[in-house]
Design an enzyme around this catalytic site. Structure first.
Site, PDB file in Angstrom:
ATOM      1  N   THR A 286      -5.705   3.889   5.885  1.00 26.07           N
ATOM      2  CA  THR A 286      -7.006   3.935   5.181  1.00 26.07           C
ATOM      3  C   THR A 286      -8.106   3.295   6.025  1.00 26.07           C
ATOM      4  O   THR A 286      -9.247   3.746   6.002  1.00 26.07           O
ATOM      5  CB  THR A 286      -6.956   3.256   3.788  1.00 26.07           C
ATOM      6  OG1 THR A 286      -6.671   1.848   3.934  1.00 26.07           O
ATOM      7  CG2 THR A 286      -5.923   3.908   2.886  1.00 26.07           C
TER       8      THR A 286
ATOM      9  N   PRO B  27       0.311   2.356   5.161  1.00 29.89           N
ATOM     10  CA  PRO B  27      -0.742   3.151   4.529  1.00 29.89           C
ATOM     11  C   PRO B  27      -2.092   2.428   4.552  1.00 29.89           C
ATOM     12  O   PRO B  27      -3.134   3.051   4.722  1.00 29.89           O
ATOM     13  CB  PRO B  27      -0.229   3.335   3.098  1.00 29.89           C
ATOM     14  CG  PRO B  27       1.264   3.249   3.237  1.00 29.89           C
ATOM     15  CD  PRO B  27       1.507   2.229   4.307  1.00 29.89           C
ATOM     16  N   TYR B  28      -2.081   1.097   4.410  1.00 30.41           N
ATOM     17  CA  TYR B  28      -3.342   0.339   4.512  1.00 30.41           C
ATOM     18  C   TYR B  28      -4.023   0.641   5.844  1.00 30.41           C
ATOM     19  O   TYR B  28      -5.224   0.932   5.900  1.00 30.41           O
ATOM     20  CB  TYR B  28      -3.064  -1.164   4.376  1.00 30.41           C
ATOM     21  CG  TYR B  28      -4.184  -2.039   4.884  1.00 30.41           C
ATOM     22  CD1 TYR B  28      -5.377  -2.171   4.172  1.00 30.41           C
ATOM     23  CD2 TYR B  28      -4.077  -2.731   6.105  1.00 30.41           C
ATOM     24  CE1 TYR B  28      -6.418  -2.968   4.652  1.00 30.41           C
ATOM     25  CE2 TYR B  28      -5.104  -3.516   6.585  1.00 30.41           C
ATOM     26  CZ  TYR B  28      -6.277  -3.636   5.858  1.00 30.41           C
ATOM     27  OH  TYR B  28      -7.305  -4.408   6.340  1.00 30.41           O
ATOM     28  N   GLY B  29      -3.243   0.573   6.936  1.00 29.69           N
ATOM     29  CA  GLY B  29      -3.806   0.840   8.264  1.00 29.69           C
ATOM     30  C   GLY B  29      -4.370   2.253   8.348  1.00 29.69           C
ATOM     31  O   GLY B  29      -5.402   2.479   8.993  1.00 29.69           O
TER      32      GLY B  29
ATOM     33  N   SER C 298       0.812  -1.223   0.000  1.00 31.54           N
ATOM     34  CA  SER C 298       0.000   0.000   0.000  1.00 31.54           C
ATOM     35  C   SER C 298       0.844   1.271   0.000  1.00 31.54           C
ATOM     36  O   SER C 298       0.322   2.354   0.214  1.00 31.54           O
ATOM     37  CB  SER C 298      -0.936  -0.013   1.216  1.00 31.54           C
ATOM     38  OG  SER C 298      -0.217  -0.167   2.431  1.00 31.54           O
TER      39      SER C 298
END
Ligand code: NAD
Length: 312
Positions: free
Chosen positions: A152, A148-150, A89
């Site tokens: 989002t 970055p996933y976390g 991500s």
């Protein structure tokens, strides 16, 4: 109850859809079949999920398509659609995460505001905690995502909170910890381990195997989702859904090797950006609020997964 399940062709969404359908609820099952893994697997997930229940499938992209008709007459929205996975991500790769985890969530929430939806149950993730300062992680801890996933997933939680505070439907956020079981996403550790056991191919291990994961059986996660829909809770309640016994990747490699009758060959790689060394969630809040506790032992959960992989 009329339910909308988003991400219904995915791993957790298919299990939830099947349970709701079998229990006699009317289910609208939505997915847009993102090619994040084999689409034949997703189609098979959805066919299994719809079997025997009052389930209607919709191929809808929540980040783009009109949603008003879909939400019409729905009592509960289970919003599970999203783009999972922490490792890919970063940088330009963030765009699809923003689209499917942030924009799609905002559009679902806005459509639910405009319809007579009673409750939204939002699938969030232990990844909002990142490398925590203390364990087990509590819902009151300040989230500090490590990928970055976390970020989002945390953004989606905040969007949902903003809707709830502005007169939207009742909201429950569930933070899932490493969900496992039959139909687990093929990119996840245990699914890759069972594949390695079946084929004899080496298992790529990122890091030294000491990383701990609080594994949660998918049937237990589905039970938590159903209870979250049924029980009246203060608006915006956030709850961990965790197995309660973190286990190291090294132990899992050994156990899956033992179950399959041949040791797994490991291919060592450096740790990957975004991976945390430990996940562990406190479950006293969900026990108090929903009377929920994990019911599946690790042995039973792994046996169910092994049986499913053997049958494929
Ligand atoms: P999955 O990838 O198997 O399922 C997600 C589904 O959502 C996919 O089938 C995908 O096609 C669909 N989707 C994505 N974007 C969409 C869009 N714009 N419109 C319609 N459908 C869309 O993933 P999963 O493991 O079942 O995870 C389900 C949810 O649980 C996700 O929100 C994920 O972030 C969360 N979660 C999962 C885990 C886990 O261990 N599996 C842990 C924490 C949180």
């Amino acid at each position: 109850m009329r339910c909308l399940v988003t991400g219904a062709a995915g791993f957790i969404g298919s299990h939830l859809t099947r349970r709701l359908g079998v229990e006699g609820h009317e289910v609208s099952a939505v997915d847009c079949f993102r090619p994040t893994y084999d689409l034949a697997t997703k189609r098979e997930n959805l066919a299994w999920a719809a079997d025997g229940g009052q389930v209607t499938s919709f191929e809808t992209d929540l980040s783009r398509d009109g949603l008003e008709d879909l939400l019409h007459g729905v009592d509960v929205v289970f919003h599970l659609a999203g783009r999972p996975g922490v490792r890919d991500s970063w940088g330009d790769a963030l765009a699809p995460y923003l689209q499917d985890n942030v924009l799609a969530t905002e559009r679902v929430l806005a459509a639910a505001d405009g319809a007579a939806v009673a409750k939204v149950v939002l699938a969030s993730s232990s990844s909002v905690y990142g490398e925590a300062r203390r364990y087990p992680c509590r819902e009151s801890d300040l989230p500090r995502p490590h990928s970055p996933y976390g970020v989002t997933k945390l953004a989606a939680e905040h969007l949902a909170g903003a809707h709830a505070r502005n007169g939207g439907p009742a909201l429950v956020v569930l933070r899932f910890f490493s969900v496992y079981g039959p139909r687990q996403r093929p990119d996840m550790g245990l699914a890759r381990l069972f594949d390695a056991a079946a084929t004899g191919a080496p298992f790529p291990l990122y890091g030294d195997g000491s990383q701990l994961r609080d594994l949660t059986a998918v049937d237990d996660v589905v039970e938590a989702l159903c209870r979250a829909a049924e029980v009246a809770l203060p608006a915006g309640t956030v709850l961990n859904v965790a197995g309660g016994r973190p286990v190291s990747l090294a132990e899992l490699i050994e156990r899956v090797g033992e179950m399959s009758g041949r040791p797994i060959t490991v291919e060592q790689h450096p740790p990957q950006r975004g991976d945390v060394t430990r996940t562990e969630g406190a479950i006293d809040c969900i026990r108090d609020r929903l009377g929920w506790a994990p019911a599946t032992s690790l042995s039973d959960g792994l046996a169910a997964m092994a049986a499913w992989h053997a049958d494929r």
